[in-house]
Design a protein around this motif. Structure first.
Motif, PDB file in Angstrom:
ATOM      1  N   ARG A  63     -10.396   4.300  -2.983  1.00 30.33           N
ATOM      2  CA  ARG A  63      -9.330   4.496  -1.920  1.00 30.33           C
ATOM      3  C   ARG A  63     -10.009   4.000  -0.300  1.00 30.33           C
ATOM      4  NH1 ARG A  63      -3.639   5.208  -0.985  1.00 30.33           N
ATOM      5  NH2 ARG A  63      -2.962   3.670   1.027  1.00 30.33           N
ATOM      6  N   TYR A  64     -10.551   5.641  -0.352  1.00 36.10           N
ATOM      7  CA  TYR A  64     -11.389   5.553   1.030  1.00 36.10           C
ATOM      8  C   TYR A  64     -12.606   5.437   1.339  1.00 36.10           C
ATOM      9  CZ  TYR A  64      -6.014   6.936   1.713  1.00 36.10           C
ATOM     10  OH  TYR A  64      -5.403   7.135   1.735  1.00 36.10           O
ATOM     11  N   LEU A  87     -12.978   3.909   6.020  1.00 41.58           N
ATOM     12  CA  LEU A  87     -11.036   2.716   6.439  1.00 41.58           C
ATOM     13  C   LEU A  87     -10.292   2.735   4.842  1.00 41.58           C
ATOM     14  CD1 LEU A  87     -14.137   1.011   8.093  1.00 41.58           C
ATOM     15  CD2 LEU A  87     -13.120  -0.814   7.008  1.00 41.58           C
ATOM     16  N   ASP A  88      -9.572   2.120   4.459  1.00 42.20           N
ATOM     17  CA  ASP A  88      -8.754   1.602   3.507  1.00 42.20           C
ATOM     18  C   ASP A  88      -9.741   0.630   2.602  1.00 42.20           C
ATOM     19  OD1 ASP A  88      -6.947   0.002   1.759  1.00 42.20           O
ATOM     20  OD2 ASP A  88      -5.624   1.813   2.334  1.00 42.20           O
ATOM     21  N   HIS A  90      -8.896  -1.304   0.369  1.00 42.49           N
ATOM     22  CA  HIS A  90      -8.101  -2.382  -0.117  1.00 42.49           C
ATOM     23  C   HIS A  90      -7.991  -3.564   1.124  1.00 42.49           C
ATOM     24  CE1 HIS A  90      -7.322  -0.899  -3.978  1.00 42.49           C
ATOM     25  NE2 HIS A  90      -6.420   0.425  -3.475  1.00 42.49           N
ATOM     26  N   THR A  91      -7.771  -2.944   2.420  1.00 38.98           N
ATOM     27  CA  THR A  91      -6.950  -3.752   3.689  1.00 38.98           C
ATOM     28  C   THR A  91      -8.609  -3.658   4.245  1.00 38.98           C
ATOM     29  OG1 THR A  91      -6.506  -2.161   4.771  1.00 38.98           O
ATOM     30  CG2 THR A  91      -4.452  -2.862   3.712  1.00 38.98           C
ATOM     31  N   GLN A  93      -8.783  -1.349   6.583  1.00 40.88           N
ATOM     32  CA  GLN A  93      -8.823  -0.806   7.726  1.00 40.88           C
ATOM     33  C   GLN A  93      -9.175   0.502   8.789  1.00 40.88           C
ATOM     34  OE1 GLN A  93      -6.906  -3.581  10.446  1.00 40.88           O
ATOM     35  NE2 GLN A  93      -7.686  -5.410   8.752  1.00 40.88           N
ATOM     36  N   VAL A  95      -8.738   4.351   8.861  1.00 39.22           N
ATOM     37  CA  VAL A  95      -7.797   4.911   9.068  1.00 39.22           C
ATOM     38  C   VAL A  95      -8.085   6.436   9.560  1.00 39.22           C
ATOM     39  CG1 VAL A  95      -6.214   3.810   6.586  1.00 39.22           C
ATOM     40  CG2 VAL A  95      -7.995   5.860   6.621  1.00 39.22           C
ATOM     41  N   PHE A 135      -7.569  11.621   4.001  1.00 43.28           N
ATOM     42  CA  PHE A 135      -8.211  10.575   4.066  1.00 43.28           C
ATOM     43  C   PHE A 135      -9.801  10.721   3.736  1.00 43.28           C
ATOM     44  CE2 PHE A 135      -4.906   8.795   7.044  1.00 43.28           C
ATOM     45  CZ  PHE A 135      -4.457   8.417   6.144  1.00 43.28           C
ATOM     46  N   THR A 244     -16.785  -5.923   0.439  1.00 40.90           N
ATOM     47  CA  THR A 244     -16.466  -4.853   1.700  1.00 40.90           C
ATOM     48  C   THR A 244     -16.906  -5.175   2.869  1.00 40.90           C
ATOM     49  OG1 THR A 244     -18.091  -3.034   1.724  1.00 40.90           O
ATOM     50  CG2 THR A 244     -16.024  -2.649   0.742  1.00 40.90           C
TER      51      THR A 244
END
Length: 271
Positions: A63-64, A87-88, A90-91, A93, A95, A135, A244
């Motif tokens: 996840r992270y 970063l997440d 999956h997205t 983005q 965090v 995170f 990524t």
């Protein structure tokens, strides 16, 4: 004849430098004994299920993903900004982000970059871990090489072993290792038989695979260099980097680089 003070000072500095190098070599050798160059983690990738790392038990998905980088002041090469982003996966983005402004006392010595940069980055990771931040990365990308290194133990290995995190080395330039060099790799990437490949393995004169040269952008002959840092195989490292990448450099490294440059630039702006 008595030596002038300048000569005595130069001789003393040379002896100190030699002692530092020997200390660093010893420290690298000790850390290298703990290096793991295969998949050894408690998470799974979305595309591979729970078969990774030789386990059939259900695992938490990755996840992270963290990224670390250091930028330097244009006015003062010893003034630096260490940056950690998470970063997440999956997205992609951001965090979490954190910065550390430092004055580096250790000079850059080829082959021993970790002794200059690792303490700053390790401090950022330790600070995040101590705060029990949710995170905290399960995997870390490092702007620097892993085993693709003259002594087989670059910055990504050093940070990986010290933190016990799975790490991937992302190099933008190639060390001369085992007969490998930048021009030879670019010729290989440009060869007709490799023109459709996203990456090629970096096989040295000894036959050892040191890492991979990957073109993140179709048709590019300006690759990035991926290598094992710690607790991950090259195959898995390549897969994660591909997942990524929006641009040439994987997003965790790209974001760490952008943010560290911005942070130090703002501090240097006239007030």
């Amino acid at each position: 004849m008595e030596k002038p003070p300048e000569a005595e000072e130069a001789s003393s500095q040379s002896q100190d430098s030699s002692r530092d190098h020997q200390t660093w070599i010893t420290a690298q050798d000790i850390l290298r004994e703990k290096l793991i160059t295969e998949d050894s983690f408690a998470w799974k990738l979305p595309t591979t299920g729970a078969s990774q790392a030789g386990s059939t038990e259900e695992k938490e998905a990755l996840r992270y993903v963290g990224g670390v980088d250091i930028s330097f002041s244009k006015d003062d090469p010893s003034a630096a900004c260490g940056t950690l982003v998470v970063l997440d996966f999956h997205t992609l983005q951001v965090v979490y982000q954190d910065f550390s402004l430092v004055t580096l006392q250790v000079p850059y010595v080829p082959g021993f970059l970790a002794f200059r940069e690792a303490p700053v980055l390790l401090q950022l990771l330790e600070k995040m871990k101590r705060s029990d931040n949710p995170f905290y990365p399960q995997l870390l990308m490092v702007d620097g090489n892993g085993i693709l290194h003259p002594r087989g133990f670059g910055l990504a290995c050093h940070i990986g072993v010290e933190t016990n995190l799975p790490t991937i080395g992302i190099g933008k330039n190639l060390h001369h290792v085992d007969g490998l060099n930048q021009s030879r790799v670019r010729k290989l990437l440009g060869a007709e038989e490799n023109s459709s490949k996203d990456f090629i393995n970096l096989v040295g004169c000894s036959g050892h695979i040191w890492g991979a040269a990957m073109r993140s952008i179709q048709g590019s002959i300006k690759p990035i260099f991926i290598s094992i840092g710690h607790r991950i195989s090259l195959q898995t490292a390549i897969m994660i980097v591909q997942m990524t990448c929006k641009y040439r450099v994987p997003e965790p490294i790209r974001q760490a680089d952008i943010r560290s440059r911005d942070y130090i630039r703002k501090l240097e702006m006239p007030k």
